[in-house]
Design an enzyme around this catalytic site. Sequence first.
Site, PDB file in Angstrom:
ATOM      1  N   LYS A 132       2.504 -15.189   2.629  1.00  0.00           N
ATOM      2  CA  LYS A 132       2.791 -15.875   1.363  1.00  0.00           C
ATOM      3  C   LYS A 132       4.297 -16.117   1.323  1.00  0.00           C
ATOM      4  O   LYS A 132       4.994 -15.746   0.371  1.00  0.00           O
ATOM      5  CB  LYS A 132       2.280 -15.012   0.192  1.00  0.00           C
ATOM      6  CG  LYS A 132       2.323 -15.681  -1.171  1.00  0.00           C
ATOM      7  CD  LYS A 132       1.267 -16.747  -1.369  1.00  0.00           C
ATOM      8  CE  LYS A 132       1.493 -17.465  -2.697  1.00  0.00           C
ATOM      9  NZ  LYS A 132       0.649 -18.663  -2.853  1.00  0.00           N
ATOM     10  N   ASP A 141      -3.499 -18.109   0.335  1.00  0.00           N
ATOM     11  CA  ASP A 141      -4.450 -18.803  -0.551  1.00  0.00           C
ATOM     12  C   ASP A 141      -5.204 -19.878   0.227  1.00  0.00           C
ATOM     13  O   ASP A 141      -6.419 -20.019   0.126  1.00  0.00           O
ATOM     14  CB  ASP A 141      -3.756 -19.359  -1.809  1.00  0.00           C
ATOM     15  CG  ASP A 141      -2.454 -20.104  -1.525  1.00  0.00           C
ATOM     16  OD1 ASP A 141      -1.985 -20.089  -0.381  1.00  0.00           O
ATOM     17  OD2 ASP A 141      -1.919 -20.720  -2.480  1.00  0.00           O
ATOM     18  N   ASP A 173      -7.004  -6.783   3.991  1.00  0.00           N
ATOM     19  CA  ASP A 173      -8.097  -6.093   3.295  1.00  0.00           C
ATOM     20  C   ASP A 173      -9.002  -7.124   2.620  1.00  0.00           C
ATOM     21  O   ASP A 173     -10.226  -7.102   2.778  1.00  0.00           O
ATOM     22  CB  ASP A 173      -7.495  -5.148   2.249  1.00  0.00           C
ATOM     23  CG  ASP A 173      -8.555  -4.432   1.428  1.00  0.00           C
ATOM     24  OD1 ASP A 173      -9.544  -3.965   2.015  1.00  0.00           O
ATOM     25  OD2 ASP A 173      -8.385  -4.343   0.189  1.00  0.00           O
ATOM     26  N   ASP A 183     -13.104  -8.630   3.837  1.00  0.00           N
ATOM     27  CA  ASP A 183     -14.331  -8.581   3.027  1.00  0.00           C
ATOM     28  C   ASP A 183     -14.915  -9.990   2.884  1.00  0.00           C
ATOM     29  O   ASP A 183     -16.130 -10.193   2.943  1.00  0.00           O
ATOM     30  CB  ASP A 183     -14.039  -8.026   1.614  1.00  0.00           C
ATOM     31  CG  ASP A 183     -14.258  -6.517   1.497  1.00  0.00           C
ATOM     32  OD1 ASP A 183     -13.975  -5.804   2.475  1.00  0.00           O
ATOM     33  OD2 ASP A 183     -14.713  -6.057   0.429  1.00  0.00           O
ATOM     34  N   TYR A 237       0.818  -1.214   0.000  1.00  0.00           N
ATOM     35  CA  TYR A 237       0.000   0.000   0.000  1.00  0.00           C
ATOM     36  C   TYR A 237       0.851   1.263   0.000  1.00  0.00           C
ATOM     37  O   TYR A 237       0.477   2.268  -0.584  1.00  0.00           O
ATOM     38  CB  TYR A 237      -0.882   0.039   1.257  1.00  0.00           C
ATOM     39  CG  TYR A 237      -2.219  -0.635   1.106  1.00  0.00           C
ATOM     40  CD1 TYR A 237      -2.314  -1.979   0.781  1.00  0.00           C
ATOM     41  CD2 TYR A 237      -3.391   0.072   1.315  1.00  0.00           C
ATOM     42  CE1 TYR A 237      -3.540  -2.597   0.662  1.00  0.00           C
ATOM     43  CE2 TYR A 237      -4.626  -0.536   1.205  1.00  0.00           C
ATOM     44  CZ  TYR A 237      -4.701  -1.862   0.877  1.00  0.00           C
ATOM     45  OH  TYR A 237      -5.914  -2.467   0.760  1.00  0.00           O
TER      46      TYR A 237
END
Length: 352
Positions: A186, A218, A242, A246, A136
């Site tokens: 990851k 994942d 983020d 959701d 970000y």
Amino acid sequence: MKIALFPGDGIGPEIMGEARRVLDAIDLRGLVLFEGDVGGAAYRRYGHPLPPETLDMAKAADAVLFGAVGDPACDNLERHLRPEQAILGLRSQLGLFANLRPATMFPGLEDMSALRPEVASQIDLLIVRELNGDVYFGEKAMRVLDDGRRQGYDFMSYAEDEVRRIAHVAFRAAQGRKGKLCSVDKANVLETSQLWRDVVIETHAEYPDVELSHMYVDNAAMQLVRNPGQFDVVVTGNLFGDILSDQASMCVGSIGLLASAALGERQTDFGTFGMYEPIHGSAPDIAGQGKANPMAMILSLAMLLRHSLGLEAEAARIEAAVGKTLEDGVLGADLGGSAGTSEVGDAVLARL
Ligand code: NAD
Ligand code: IPM
Ligand code: MN
């Protein structure tokens, strides 16, 4: 007690209105409210999504309640002028690095989850998302390569101190819950994630009472829908957090239900300075129609009262009123019902 209210764009002002009614009903003595412009609304008025007036207002407050920003009409502005920069600017300039995003099943809503009810009923997790680093905030640009092709790039990185401070927040959160922490990364591909994992393991030495596990992002996305009940606290970086939050919202039933707290190190007279916001955005597709679910906003207010103003009893009262409203079946369109924004607000007020 000073609260800065930043309604923002789209459904932001609509849901902020309901939170405001709840705040009025709680009737706190010595409360001072300020209202400021952020996002597209601020851009139109001041030419910038986060004008200095707004930033100063946030700095002078004990807490910020933030609606949502984002306006399709602004999507082609230069990046630093887009509405989203308001939220990113507040998070970074106020040092709000720890984002708490709780996701818990509400009794009575099991059938509204995107998952089977018996799977959904097990959800009781907290995503601790790092908020000041990662891809970000790295260098980013569009450039033209020597061969004439356009290239966009974003630099992903974490420094060890950035990982360590969010790891401490997550371990302490796990100590206050079921004592389980899952770090999501990851590390099989990214050096940023390998460093993340190394530092989380080092920090674990200070929290022998917490059970630590690691999961690739994942797999975490898959496990979150396969068996969300396995998670207690999840700690992860800015981007993965983020996305996973959701996803967690639909496991609970709607993105209109999940609140968040962005906290840093600054202490106020009453608690920790923070900014509180629903995890969802400005929902331009339903803005202005009186359809938005105000629950995430109202629950964000409850988190504000708890963390920044030390008002645990009032926070719990609001959460209980929200829970009862949902249990009684007063649901908006996002949850298969027909109650509008203000009807949901009315129902919460009645139960409060
Ligand atoms: P969004 O969260 O705004 O909307 C996604 C979907 O969920 C839409 O169909 C919307 O109608 C629905 N939804 C969201 N909140 C709801 C609520 N309270 N009640 C009922 N339905 C709700 O995400 P998006 O469409 O990807 O983004 C829209 C804009 O919001 C973009 O400009 C984006 O950058 C911005 N955004 C802002 C924030 C924030 O301010 N915190 C967060 C996410 C996205
Ligand atoms: C969120 C939002 C923001 C983010 C955007 C609007 C910058 O999606 O708060 O979840 O990506 O952090
Ligand atoms: Mn998001």
